[in-house]
Design a protein around this motif. Sequence first.
Motif, PDB file in Angstrom:
ATOM      1  N   TYR A 174     -15.764  17.767   9.017  1.00 57.03           N
ATOM      2  CA  TYR A 174     -15.535  16.198  10.298  1.00 57.03           C
ATOM      3  C   TYR A 174     -14.214  15.334   9.901  1.00 57.03           C
ATOM      4  O   TYR A 174     -14.326  15.231   8.127  1.00 57.03           O
ATOM      5  CB  TYR A 174     -16.334  16.116  10.762  1.00 57.03           C
ATOM      6  CG  TYR A 174     -16.154  14.724  11.782  1.00 57.03           C
ATOM      7  CD1 TYR A 174     -16.002  15.160  12.318  1.00 57.03           C
ATOM      8  CD2 TYR A 174     -15.770  13.641  11.080  1.00 57.03           C
ATOM      9  CE1 TYR A 174     -15.369  14.161  13.639  1.00 57.03           C
ATOM     10  CE2 TYR A 174     -16.393  12.695  12.086  1.00 57.03           C
ATOM     11  CZ  TYR A 174     -15.642  12.825  13.933  1.00 57.03           C
ATOM     12  OH  TYR A 174     -15.082  11.739  14.057  1.00 57.03           O
ATOM     13  N   GLU A 175     -12.856  15.337  10.217  1.00 62.63           N
ATOM     14  CA  GLU A 175     -11.844  14.512   9.818  1.00 62.63           C
ATOM     15  C   GLU A 175     -12.771  12.985  10.023  1.00 62.63           C
ATOM     16  O   GLU A 175     -12.739  12.863  11.182  1.00 62.63           O
ATOM     17  CB  GLU A 175     -10.824  14.486  10.230  1.00 62.63           C
ATOM     18  CG  GLU A 175      -9.912  13.947   9.511  1.00 62.63           C
ATOM     19  CD  GLU A 175      -8.604  14.399  10.158  1.00 62.63           C
ATOM     20  OE1 GLU A 175      -7.475  14.082  10.068  1.00 62.63           O
ATOM     21  OE2 GLU A 175      -7.970  15.305  11.490  1.00 62.63           O
ATOM     22  N   GLY A 209      -5.906   3.527   8.043  1.00 63.61           N
ATOM     23  CA  GLY A 209      -6.908   3.353   7.451  1.00 63.61           C
ATOM     24  C   GLY A 209      -6.729   4.619   7.091  1.00 63.61           C
ATOM     25  O   GLY A 209      -6.164   5.150   6.231  1.00 63.61           O
ATOM     26  N   THR A 210      -7.892   5.412   6.720  1.00 65.62           N
ATOM     27  CA  THR A 210      -8.004   6.168   5.551  1.00 65.62           C
ATOM     28  C   THR A 210      -9.251   7.138   5.807  1.00 65.62           C
ATOM     29  O   THR A 210      -9.810   7.292   7.423  1.00 65.62           O
ATOM     30  CB  THR A 210      -8.838   6.254   4.513  1.00 65.62           C
ATOM     31  OG1 THR A 210     -10.154   5.146   5.074  1.00 65.62           O
ATOM     32  CG2 THR A 210      -8.305   4.695   3.447  1.00 65.62           C
ATOM     33  N   THR A 211      -8.456   8.525   5.685  1.00 60.40           N
ATOM     34  CA  THR A 211      -9.345  10.341   6.503  1.00 60.40           C
ATOM     35  C   THR A 211     -10.466  10.646   5.357  1.00 60.40           C
ATOM     36  O   THR A 211      -9.915  10.724   4.669  1.00 60.40           O
ATOM     37  CB  THR A 211      -8.392  10.882   7.665  1.00 60.40           C
ATOM     38  OG1 THR A 211      -7.367   9.752   7.986  1.00 60.40           O
ATOM     39  CG2 THR A 211      -9.111  11.967   8.212  1.00 60.40           C
ATOM     40  N   THR A 212     -10.941  10.788   5.894  1.00 58.20           N
ATOM     41  CA  THR A 212     -12.197  11.265   4.579  1.00 58.20           C
ATOM     42  C   THR A 212     -12.223  12.908   5.499  1.00 58.20           C
ATOM     43  O   THR A 212     -13.083  13.093   6.405  1.00 58.20           O
ATOM     44  CB  THR A 212     -13.226  10.504   4.516  1.00 58.20           C
ATOM     45  OG1 THR A 212     -12.977   9.329   3.448  1.00 58.20           O
ATOM     46  CG2 THR A 212     -13.946  10.839   2.836  1.00 58.20           C
ATOM     47  N   LEU A 213     -12.342  13.287   4.590  1.00 60.57           N
ATOM     48  CA  LEU A 213     -13.519  15.051   5.235  1.00 60.57           C
ATOM     49  C   LEU A 213     -14.906  15.263   4.515  1.00 60.57           C
ATOM     50  O   LEU A 213     -14.749  15.180   3.866  1.00 60.57           O
ATOM     51  CB  LEU A 213     -12.451  16.333   4.699  1.00 60.57           C
ATOM     52  CG  LEU A 213     -12.251  17.573   5.707  1.00 60.57           C
ATOM     53  CD1 LEU A 213     -12.263  17.185   6.861  1.00 60.57           C
ATOM     54  CD2 LEU A 213     -11.952  18.639   4.774  1.00 60.57           C
ATOM     55  N   LEU A 214     -15.610  15.005   5.747  1.00 59.59           N
ATOM     56  CA  LEU A 214     -16.983  14.915   5.713  1.00 59.59           C
ATOM     57  C   LEU A 214     -17.237  16.593   5.318  1.00 59.59           C
ATOM     58  O   LEU A 214     -16.883  17.574   6.610  1.00 59.59           O
ATOM     59  CB  LEU A 214     -17.772  14.484   6.406  1.00 59.59           C
ATOM     60  CG  LEU A 214     -17.550  12.863   6.352  1.00 59.59           C
ATOM     61  CD1 LEU A 214     -18.600  11.936   7.462  1.00 59.59           C
ATOM     62  CD2 LEU A 214     -17.748  11.903   5.310  1.00 59.59           C
ATOM     63  N   SER A 248     -28.950  15.462   8.055  1.00 57.92           N
ATOM     64  CA  SER A 248     -29.157  14.723   6.221  1.00 57.92           C
ATOM     65  C   SER A 248     -28.157  13.369   6.635  1.00 57.92           C
ATOM     66  O   SER A 248     -27.580  13.280   7.250  1.00 57.92           O
ATOM     67  CB  SER A 248     -27.891  15.359   5.704  1.00 57.92           C
ATOM     68  OG  SER A 248     -26.699  16.060   5.867  1.00 57.92           O
ATOM     69  N   GLU A 249     -28.544  13.018   5.324  1.00 62.08           N
ATOM     70  CA  GLU A 249     -28.453  11.761   5.142  1.00 62.08           C
ATOM     71  C   GLU A 249     -26.749  11.492   4.285  1.00 62.08           C
ATOM     72  O   GLU A 249     -26.308  12.550   2.903  1.00 62.08           O
ATOM     73  CB  GLU A 249     -29.128  10.548   4.142  1.00 62.08           C
ATOM     74  CG  GLU A 249     -30.419  10.500   4.543  1.00 62.08           C
ATOM     75  CD  GLU A 249     -30.234   9.817   6.046  1.00 62.08           C
ATOM     76  OE1 GLU A 249     -29.178   9.258   6.431  1.00 62.08           O
ATOM     77  OE2 GLU A 249     -30.941  10.583   7.304  1.00 62.08           O
ATOM     78  N   PHE A 250     -25.834  10.612   4.488  1.00 57.37           N
ATOM     79  CA  PHE A 250     -24.608  10.321   4.197  1.00 57.37           C
ATOM     80  C   PHE A 250     -23.733   9.406   3.399  1.00 57.37           C
ATOM     81  O   PHE A 250     -24.406   7.938   4.164  1.00 57.37           O
ATOM     82  CB  PHE A 250     -23.606  11.560   5.223  1.00 57.37           C
ATOM     83  CG  PHE A 250     -22.186  11.030   3.931  1.00 57.37           C
ATOM     84  CD1 PHE A 250     -21.248  12.043   2.752  1.00 57.37           C
ATOM     85  CD2 PHE A 250     -21.217  10.455   4.663  1.00 57.37           C
ATOM     86  CE1 PHE A 250     -20.445  11.874   2.673  1.00 57.37           C
ATOM     87  CE2 PHE A 250     -19.974   9.878   3.575  1.00 57.37           C
ATOM     88  CZ  PHE A 250     -19.685  11.041   2.891  1.00 57.37           C
ATOM     89  N   GLN A 251     -23.941   9.045   2.421  1.00 59.44           N
ATOM     90  CA  GLN A 251     -23.129   7.585   1.874  1.00 59.44           C
ATOM     91  C   GLN A 251     -22.266   7.585   1.601  1.00 59.44           C
ATOM     92  O   GLN A 251     -21.632   8.355   0.333  1.00 59.44           O
ATOM     93  CB  GLN A 251     -24.470   7.048   0.816  1.00 59.44           C
ATOM     94  CG  GLN A 251     -23.922   5.537   0.601  1.00 59.44           C
ATOM     95  CD  GLN A 251     -23.721   4.706   0.968  1.00 59.44           C
ATOM     96  OE1 GLN A 251     -25.450   4.130   1.747  1.00 59.44           O
ATOM     97  NE2 GLN A 251     -23.323   3.355   0.895  1.00 59.44           N
TER      98      GLN A 251
END
Length: 692
Positions: A655-656, A669-674, A687-690
């Motif tokens: 997920y972007e 902003g910033t884009t993070t690929l989960l 699941s948990e993500f931090q």
Amino acid sequence: MITKYCFGTPFETEAVPVKLNSTTVTSSNFTKEDSTDKFSLPISIKADHNFSLEYDMAKDDIVYGLGEANRGINKRGYQYISNCTDDPNHTENKFSLYGAHNFIIIDGNTCFGLFIDYPGKLTFDIGYSSYSKLRIVAEEANLYLYVISGKSSYDIVKQFREMIGESYLPPLWAFGYQQSRWGYKTASDIRTVADEYQKHGIGLDAIYMDIDYMEQYKDFTIDEEKFPNFTEFVAEMKERNLHLVPIIDAGVKIEDGYSIYEEGVANNYFCKREDGTDFIAGVWPGDTHFPDFFKKDTREWFGNKYRTLLDKGIDGFWNDMNEPAIFYSKEGLDDVFEQIKKMQYNELDLSNFFHLRYLIDSLQNNEEDYKRFYHDVEGKKVRHDKVHNLYGYYMTRAAGEAFQNLNNAKRILLFSRSSYIGMHRYGGIWTGDNQSWWSHLLLNIKMMPSLNMCGFLYSGADLGGFGSDVTRDLMLRWLAFGIFTPLMRNHSAIGTRNQECYEFESTEEFKHLIGIRYRLIPYLYSEFVKSVKKNEMLFRPLAFDYPNDSLVRHIEDQLMLGDGLMIAPVYTQNATGRYVYLPEDMLYLKFTKDSAFSMEVLTKGHHYIEVDLSEVPLFVKENHILPLAKTAENTATLDRKSFTLLCYLTKEASYEFYDDDGITLPADGTTTLLTIDCPNAAQIVNSEFQFS
């Protein structure tokens, strides 16, 4: 591919900021044989004194578009008139609402889009007179016609959106829950609303100020008796993480000593009668003048007046009554009073009695009044009805352009009642004075994709309904849909039942629903910004995502939302659930009481799901990730770094995720690929993500 045709001498609406070469049409009868380019659609056009376009639709053709319009996602079978209209009774027989969004897509064996850039009255007869015939008629043959071809309806939408420019981006706090009512008359009333929401722990980010905050309904004034020490009051609310959002109306009160009025008269900022005198119309303050927003200097002048409230700490506005709404004109009053006087001593038989009723009703928003005033367009006098649909757009444009200079690259919440394509670059819209009817909840659902097609991403309806008295179950069901709309505002009219969430029994259920909204905000905001930047739709008909599934072509009460979600709201009174159709296997996520949720995989096909009043059904596509935040009472305390990641995996999922500070322009902003790896067997992941 986009082809632009020029008929006659079009008014330059500036709906399309991109400069495209156009083909000038000189023949009054234009068919595909007349085209010198790749335009090969079987369209016939007559363009002499007026303009008419005809197209023979196939039996299975679907027609999308028209933004804020009545009835369904598929516009086929009815007539729609682009003529911005102040009419709160949005019954099925109405042809016009508050917006004019002249973009449609014909989806069938031949798929193409049409945008008619014409600011006057425009009629779309889409199988109304004859089911197989599309007929578009303009009163004058002075317009631009854009023909858009593409590989799919969604491809055509993206081309159109790129052509009309990037959509407005509001601040992050504008995605929080918002409470409004015409009837909050004092600072004490607003404090009570804030106190009650916070006492019950119900999420809230904004409280609205309708016309009662003004001094005698005069724009850019504060009634100091009702709202003493206003700057301190705004600061007090912000300390509680609450934003105040005042209304701004189009009409300027005629009153000596009122600076806005005096400046407008002195500088010729107001619309004129044909004889050059300032046009007078009745709105909330009584006699008013309308600013001539077609003049650049008027827009600059009026837009800079927002600074009066910005300097007091206000960071959000809603523009209203900008069709423009007219209660009466001086000319109209004189005519009606003269006719009534003639009837005064006569017997009121059947025809006379109903004529008397008609005379009074005809005063408001009379089309003849729109022919009584003029705009100054670069020195040329233009009668208002010829460009009527641009007025609300240009009012909001005035504010939007001013904010670029007044607020140091900070985003301001701004939305409008009346609009035309192009206004989407400056603000959002709400869908006007709806009613507390179940049919209007369904209309709200069906309208969202059409609005997105036309660039209006920041949009929503008055949750619970503006007019009439809402019931508890309707309020809950509407909130359960409203948690997905970018503008989530509960708004009601004076004299109706109080519909703040704390006014109903079992407020925990309302708290729970709004809590779900705050859990979804990081996802909704991320998808919203990506939709802005990529010219995509936040809400889509299922057929856009599943073009090869014939069953979804006629589903209008389920919508795709963002990257991988499908929503299926309950919109029927006394229903304990509903049937849904899944075009593929999906993760069925149901939010239940006490911030809990259940999950199961449902297979492709038809299902009946049970949904209690306090529950929200949501479907996640296979191998798509939904990031859920912890619940919060406002966006200021929302944790956008810790998530629960939910998905149904049969392979690796990603997920972007987009994130920024929620206030600065441009949005860089910033884009993070989960990503989540899939084990050997398909499974549900929780699941948990931090963020580190």
